[in-house]
Design a protein around this motif. Structure first.
Motif, PDB file in Angstrom:
ATOM      1  N   GLY A  79     -14.457 -22.359  33.563  1.00  0.00           N
ATOM      2  CA  GLY A  79     -13.482 -22.890  32.598  1.00  0.00           C
ATOM      3  C   GLY A  79     -13.789 -24.329  32.207  1.00  0.00           C
TER       4      GLY A  79
ATOM      5  N   ALA B 143     -15.337 -25.596  29.775  1.00  0.00           N
ATOM      6  CA  ALA B 143     -15.271 -25.976  28.358  1.00  0.00           C
ATOM      7  C   ALA B 143     -13.827 -25.953  27.851  1.00  0.00           C
ATOM      8  CB  ALA B 143     -16.143 -25.041  27.511  1.00  0.00           C
TER       9      ALA B 143
ATOM     10  N   PHE C 257      -9.608 -27.335  28.254  1.00  0.00           N
ATOM     11  CA  PHE C 257      -8.951 -28.646  28.233  1.00  0.00           C
ATOM     12  C   PHE C 257      -9.173 -29.386  29.567  1.00  0.00           C
ATOM     13  CE2 PHE C 257      -4.579 -30.367  29.440  1.00  0.00           C
ATOM     14  CZ  PHE C 257      -4.880 -31.666  29.064  1.00  0.00           C
TER      15      PHE C 257
ATOM     16  N   ASP D 129     -18.469 -20.845  31.287  1.00  0.00           N
ATOM     17  CA  ASP D 129     -17.336 -20.642  30.376  1.00  0.00           C
ATOM     18  C   ASP D 129     -17.760 -19.733  29.232  1.00  0.00           C
ATOM     19  OD1 ASP D 129     -15.225 -21.114  28.346  1.00  0.00           O
ATOM     20  OD2 ASP D 129     -14.613 -22.727  29.681  1.00  0.00           O
ATOM     21  N   ASN D 130     -16.970 -18.693  28.961  1.00  0.00           N
ATOM     22  CA  ASN D 130     -17.310 -17.785  27.857  1.00  0.00           C
ATOM     23  C   ASN D 130     -16.619 -18.184  26.548  1.00  0.00           C
ATOM     24  OD1 ASN D 130     -14.685 -17.055  28.274  1.00  0.00           O
ATOM     25  ND2 ASN D 130     -15.049 -14.853  28.285  1.00  0.00           N
TER      26      ASN D 130
ATOM     27  N   THR E  61     -10.940 -19.362  25.403  1.00  0.00           N
ATOM     28  CA  THR E  61      -9.925 -20.292  24.879  1.00  0.00           C
ATOM     29  C   THR E  61     -10.448 -21.730  24.861  1.00  0.00           C
ATOM     30  OG1 THR E  61      -8.970 -20.576  27.101  1.00  0.00           O
ATOM     31  CG2 THR E  61      -7.974 -18.898  25.691  1.00  0.00           C
TER      32      THR E  61
ATOM     33  N   LEU F  72     -20.949 -17.344  30.301  1.00  0.00           N
ATOM     34  CA  LEU F  72     -20.802 -16.119  31.098  1.00  0.00           C
ATOM     35  C   LEU F  72     -19.341 -15.730  31.166  1.00  0.00           C
ATOM     36  CD1 LEU F  72     -22.969 -17.162  34.198  1.00  0.00           C
ATOM     37  CD2 LEU F  72     -23.600 -15.516  32.421  1.00  0.00           C
TER      38      LEU F  72
ATOM     39  N   ILE G 216     -16.717 -14.352  33.539  1.00  0.00           N
ATOM     40  CA  ILE G 216     -16.628 -14.209  35.002  1.00  0.00           C
ATOM     41  C   ILE G 216     -15.910 -12.937  35.440  1.00  0.00           C
ATOM     42  CG2 ILE G 216     -16.778 -16.707  35.411  1.00  0.00           C
ATOM     43  CD1 ILE G 216     -13.689 -16.473  36.111  1.00  0.00           C
TER      44      ILE G 216
ATOM     45  N   LEU H 273     -11.474 -22.918  37.461  1.00  0.00           N
ATOM     46  CA  LEU H 273     -10.396 -23.202  36.503  1.00  0.00           C
ATOM     47  C   LEU H 273     -10.284 -22.141  35.414  1.00  0.00           C
ATOM     48  CD1 LEU H 273     -10.788 -26.050  37.843  1.00  0.00           C
ATOM     49  CD2 LEU H 273     -10.201 -27.032  35.644  1.00  0.00           C
TER      50      LEU H 273
ATOM     51  N   PRO I   9      -6.941 -17.981  30.907  1.00  0.00           N
ATOM     52  CA  PRO I   9      -6.027 -18.392  29.837  1.00  0.00           C
ATOM     53  C   PRO I   9      -4.863 -19.127  30.505  1.00  0.00           C
ATOM     54  CG  PRO I   9      -6.651 -16.091  29.590  1.00  0.00           C
ATOM     55  CD  PRO I   9      -7.149 -16.539  30.936  1.00  0.00           C
TER      56      PRO I   9
ATOM     57  N   ASP J 241      -1.811 -17.922  24.739  1.00  0.00           N
ATOM     58  CA  ASP J 241      -3.063 -17.242  25.101  1.00  0.00           C
ATOM     59  C   ASP J 241      -2.819 -16.060  26.031  1.00  0.00           C
ATOM     60  OD1 ASP J 241      -4.739 -18.904  23.588  1.00  0.00           O
ATOM     61  OD2 ASP J 241      -4.813 -20.395  25.180  1.00  0.00           O
TER      62      ASP J 241
ATOM     63  N   LYS K 164      -2.133 -15.442  39.177  1.00  0.00           N
ATOM     64  CA  LYS K 164      -2.347 -16.647  39.987  1.00  0.00           C
ATOM     65  C   LYS K 164      -1.883 -16.426  41.426  1.00  0.00           C
ATOM     66  CE  LYS K 164      -4.093 -19.573  36.945  1.00  0.00           C
ATOM     67  NZ  LYS K 164      -5.402 -20.211  37.111  1.00  0.00           N
TER      68      LYS K 164
ATOM     69  N   ILE L 150      -1.144 -26.701  39.944  1.00  0.00           N
ATOM     70  CA  ILE L 150      -1.103 -27.704  38.881  1.00  0.00           C
ATOM     71  C   ILE L 150       0.213 -27.570  38.107  1.00  0.00           C
ATOM     72  CG2 ILE L 150      -2.238 -28.475  36.758  1.00  0.00           C
ATOM     73  CD1 ILE L 150      -4.857 -27.254  37.856  1.00  0.00           C
TER      74      ILE L 150
ATOM     75  N   ARG M  57       1.997 -25.268  23.673  1.00  0.00           N
ATOM     76  CA  ARG M  57       2.619 -26.049  24.741  1.00  0.00           C
ATOM     77  C   ARG M  57       3.390 -27.224  24.125  1.00  0.00           C
ATOM     78  NH1 ARG M  57      -1.978 -25.482  29.514  1.00  0.00           N
ATOM     79  NH2 ARG M  57      -3.524 -25.396  27.874  1.00  0.00           N
TER      80      ARG M  57
HETATM   81  P1  NAD Z   1      -7.889 -23.769  28.778  1.00  0.00           P
HETATM   82  O1  NAD Z   1      -7.494 -22.491  28.120  1.00  0.00           O
HETATM   83  O2  NAD Z   1      -8.110 -24.959  27.917  1.00  0.00           O
HETATM   84  O3  NAD Z   1      -9.164 -23.561  29.689  1.00  0.00           O
HETATM   85  C1  NAD Z   1      -9.496 -22.352  30.320  1.00  0.00           C
HETATM   86  C2  NAD Z   1     -10.988 -22.125  30.151  1.00  0.00           C
HETATM   87  O4  NAD Z   1     -11.346 -20.903  30.823  1.00  0.00           O
HETATM   88  C3  NAD Z   1     -11.405 -21.961  28.695  1.00  0.00           C
HETATM   89  O5  NAD Z   1     -12.470 -22.837  28.391  1.00  0.00           O
HETATM   90  C4  NAD Z   1     -11.823 -20.493  28.591  1.00  0.00           C
HETATM   91  O6  NAD Z   1     -12.812 -20.270  27.609  1.00  0.00           O
HETATM   92  C5  NAD Z   1     -12.291 -20.210  30.005  1.00  0.00           C
HETATM   93  N1  NAD Z   1     -12.252 -18.775  30.326  1.00  0.00           N
HETATM   94  C6  NAD Z   1     -11.196 -17.927  30.168  1.00  0.00           C
HETATM   95  N2  NAD Z   1     -11.537 -16.680  30.542  1.00  0.00           N
HETATM   96  C7  NAD Z   1     -12.833 -16.748  30.957  1.00  0.00           C
HETATM   97  C8  NAD Z   1     -13.763 -15.784  31.450  1.00  0.00           C
HETATM   98  N3  NAD Z   1     -13.417 -14.491  31.599  1.00  0.00           N
HETATM   99  N4  NAD Z   1     -15.009 -16.195  31.774  1.00  0.00           N
HETATM  100  C9  NAD Z   1     -15.389 -17.487  31.623  1.00  0.00           C
HETATM  101  N5  NAD Z   1     -14.545 -18.442  31.145  1.00  0.00           N
HETATM  102  C10 NAD Z   1     -13.292 -18.074  30.820  1.00  0.00           C
HETATM  103  O7  NAD Z   1      -6.735 -24.080  29.857  1.00  0.00           O
HETATM  104  P2  NAD Z   1      -6.474 -25.385  30.745  1.00  0.00           P
HETATM  105  O8  NAD Z   1      -5.156 -25.927  30.351  1.00  0.00           O
HETATM  106  O9  NAD Z   1      -7.656 -26.271  30.738  1.00  0.00           O
HETATM  107  O10 NAD Z   1      -6.282 -24.721  32.180  1.00  0.00           O
HETATM  108  C11 NAD Z   1      -7.352 -24.680  33.126  1.00  0.00           C
HETATM  109  C12 NAD Z   1      -6.856 -24.100  34.432  1.00  0.00           C
HETATM  110  O11 NAD Z   1      -5.791 -24.910  34.952  1.00  0.00           O
HETATM  111  C13 NAD Z   1      -6.310 -22.685  34.305  1.00  0.00           C
HETATM  112  O12 NAD Z   1      -6.697 -21.944  35.435  1.00  0.00           O
HETATM  113  C14 NAD Z   1      -4.810 -22.890  34.306  1.00  0.00           C
HETATM  114  O13 NAD Z   1      -4.139 -21.761  34.823  1.00  0.00           O
HETATM  115  C15 NAD Z   1      -4.652 -24.098  35.198  1.00  0.00           C
HETATM  116  N6  NAD Z   1      -3.410 -24.841  34.882  1.00  0.00           N
HETATM  117  C16 NAD Z   1      -3.329 -25.639  33.784  1.00  0.00           C
HETATM  118  C17 NAD Z   1      -2.146 -26.311  33.520  1.00  0.00           C
HETATM  119  C18 NAD Z   1      -2.000 -27.252  32.338  1.00  0.00           C
HETATM  120  O14 NAD Z   1      -0.949 -27.876  32.186  1.00  0.00           O
HETATM  121  N7  NAD Z   1      -3.007 -27.411  31.491  1.00  0.00           N
HETATM  122  C19 NAD Z   1      -1.039 -26.139  34.356  1.00  0.00           C
HETATM  123  C20 NAD Z   1      -1.158 -25.280  35.449  1.00  0.00           C
HETATM  124  C21 NAD Z   1      -2.361 -24.655  35.719  1.00  0.00           C
END
Ligand code: NAD
Length: 315
Positions: A8, A10, A12, A32-33, A36, A55, A57, A73, A76, A81, A149, A172, A186
Motif C-alpha cells: 500500500g 502508493a 495516502f 502496490d497495485n 486506490t 503486484l 497481494i 498497509l 481500501p 472505496d 481488519k 490507526i 472522508r
Molecule cells: P489508501 O487507499 O490511500 O491506500 C491503500 C493502498 O493500498 C493503495 O495505494 C492501494 O492501491 C493499495 N492496495 C489496495 N489493495 C491492494 C492489493 N490487493 N494489492 C496491492 N495494493 C493494494 O488508504 P490509506 O488511508 O493510506 O490507508 C492505508 C492503511 O491504513 C489501510 O490499511 C487502512 O485500513 C489503514 N488506516 C488508515 C486510516 C486513515 O485515516 N487514513 C485510518 C485507519 C486505518
C-alpha cells in the motif's frame, strides 16, 4: 542499510511512510497495485534505494531481496472505496495479509499490520483503550472493512503465537494530510474541497458525532517507533483531541477563510457516534504522542497540497 517492504506504499499513508523511511536511510520496496493509490503519490521518490512493484497481494507474491521490516498497509480504507469493493476488501484483509505475513516469516522480518479504530465499531466505551473488544455489526455494509481488519489482527497474532513471527499491530485512528483524494468521502478532504470552492459543507446527521484527527507526520512517526519496538500487542495511534463534526466544519471554514455555509445530510448506516483513542499505551511503550494540532495540520495540508489538488476534478 535496513530494507523495508511497504504494502500500500502508493496510497495516502503508505507514500508518506515510504518517504520518511527513505529520509531515515532505509531501502524501500513499495508493493502496490494502484487500486486506490496512484503513481502521482510516489513519483517524487526517484531514488536508487526505492522500488515500486505493481503486484496484487491477494495473489501469492514473492520478492528476491532480503527484508528487515514489513509494513502492511494495503487495503481500501475510505468508506467510498470499501463499499465499492466489498469482496476485494475482505480478500485483501484475509488472503493479502496471509501472503504478506507469510513473506515476513520467510524473510524473518518484523511485521507491522496497519489495523484501524474501526475494529472498535460503534464503541460503547469511551475513549477506546486497546483492551476494549469492540461493538461491530458484522453484516452491515461497513462489516467488510471492520471484519477484514479484525480477521487480519487474529491472523497476525496466530502467526506470532504459533509460528514465532515478530509481529506488531497498530490501530490507526482518523489521519489526514497532503495526498488525500478530494473525492474519497472522508470528512477532512471533503470539507476542504467544499470550503475552498465556497460551496456548502455537508455534515452528516446533526454533526454531534465526534472524531479525532491525527496529522500524517505524527502518525508515520508512531508507525516507525512501533515497528522498531519489540511490542506485539495492538497499540492505538491517533490524536486524542476530540472534535464534533460540526466543530471540524467550522474550523475548516475559519482556516480557509471560506464563505461556505453548513448543511446537514442523512447519517450513513452504522456511522460510529464517537471515536477517540486512549493513547496511554503508546505514551508508555513508545514515548509517542501527537505534536501537531488540528489547525496547524490543516494549514500544512493546504500549503503542501495547493488549492488545485484539494479541489480536484469533478463537482
Ligand atoms: P489508501 O487507499 O490511500 O491506500 C491503500 C493502498 O493500498 C493503495 O495505494 C492501494 O492501491 C493499495 N492496495 C489496495 N489493495 C491492494 C492489493 N490487493 N494489492 C496491492 N495494493 C493494494 O488508504 P490509506 O488511508 O493510506 O490507508 C492505508 C492503511 O491504513 C489501510 O490499511 C487502512 O485500513 C489503514 N488506516 C488508515 C486510516 C486513515 O485515516 N487514513 C485510518 C485507519 C486505518
Amino acid at each position: 542499510m535496513p530494507t523495508c517492504l511497504v504494502t500500500g506504499g502508493a496510497g495516502f499513508l503508505g507514500s508518506h511512510l515510504c518517504e520518511e523511511l527513505l529520509r531515515r536511510g532505509n531501502r524501500v520496496i513499495c508493493v502496490d497495485n494502484l487500486e486506490t493509490g496512484s503513481l502521482a503519490n510516489i513519483e517524487h521518490l526517484r531514488d536508487p534505494t526505492f522500488v515500486h512493484l505493481n503486484l496484487d497481494i491477494i495473489e501469492p507474491y514473492f520478492v528476491e531481496d532480503d527484508v528487515d521490516f514489513v509494513y502492511h498497509l494495503a487495503s481500501p480504507a475510505s468508506p467510498i472505496d470499501y463499499l465499492r469493493l466489498p469482496l476485494h476488501t475482505l480478500k485483501v484483509g484475509s488472503h493479502g495479509t496471509h501472503h504478506t505475513v507469510g513473506l515476513a516469516k520467510h524473510k524473518r522480518a518484523r511485521f507491522l499490520l496497519a489495523s484501524t479504530s474501526e475494529v472498535y465499531g460503534d464503541p460503547q466505551v469511551h475513549p477506546q483503550p486497546e483492551s476494549y473488544w469492540g461493538h461491530v455489526n458484522p453484516i452491515g455494509p461497513r462489516g467488510v472493512y471492520d471484519e477484514a481488519k479484525r480477521y487480519a489482527e487474529a491472523l497476525t497474532m496466530a502467526y506470532h503465537r504459533q509460528q514465532g513471527v515478530d509481529t506488531a499491530i497498530v490501530r490507526i485512528f482518523n489521519t489526514y494530510g497532503p495526498r488525500m483524494r478530494p473525492h474519497d468521502g472522508r470528512a477532512i478532504p471533503t470539507f476542504l474541497r467544499q470550503a475552498l470552492q465556497d460551496r456548502p459543507l455537508t455534515v452528516f446527521g446533526d454533526g454531534s458525532q465526534t472524531r479525532s484527527f491525527c496529522y500524517v507526520d505524527d502518525l508515520v512517526r508512531g508507525l516507525i517507533l512501533l515497528a522498531e519496538s519489540g511490542y506485539h500487542a495492538p497499540v492505538n495511534i491517533g490524536n486524542p483531541k476530540e472534535f464534533t463534526l460540526l466543530e471540524l466544519a467550522n474550523e475548516v471554514i475559519e482556516v480557509t477563510g471560506s464563505r461556505s455555509e453548513i448543511v446537514f445530510e442523512a447519517l450513513p448506516r452504522d456511522d460510529p457516534q464517537v471515536r477517540q483513542p486512549d493513547i496511554s499505551l503508546a505514551r508508555e511503550v513508545l514515548g509517542w504522542e501527537p505534536e501537531i494540532d488540528l489547525r496547524e495540520g490543516l494549514r500544512r495540508t493546504i500549503e503542501a497540497s495547493g488549492i488545485e489538488e484539494l479541489v480536484g476534478a469533478g463537482p
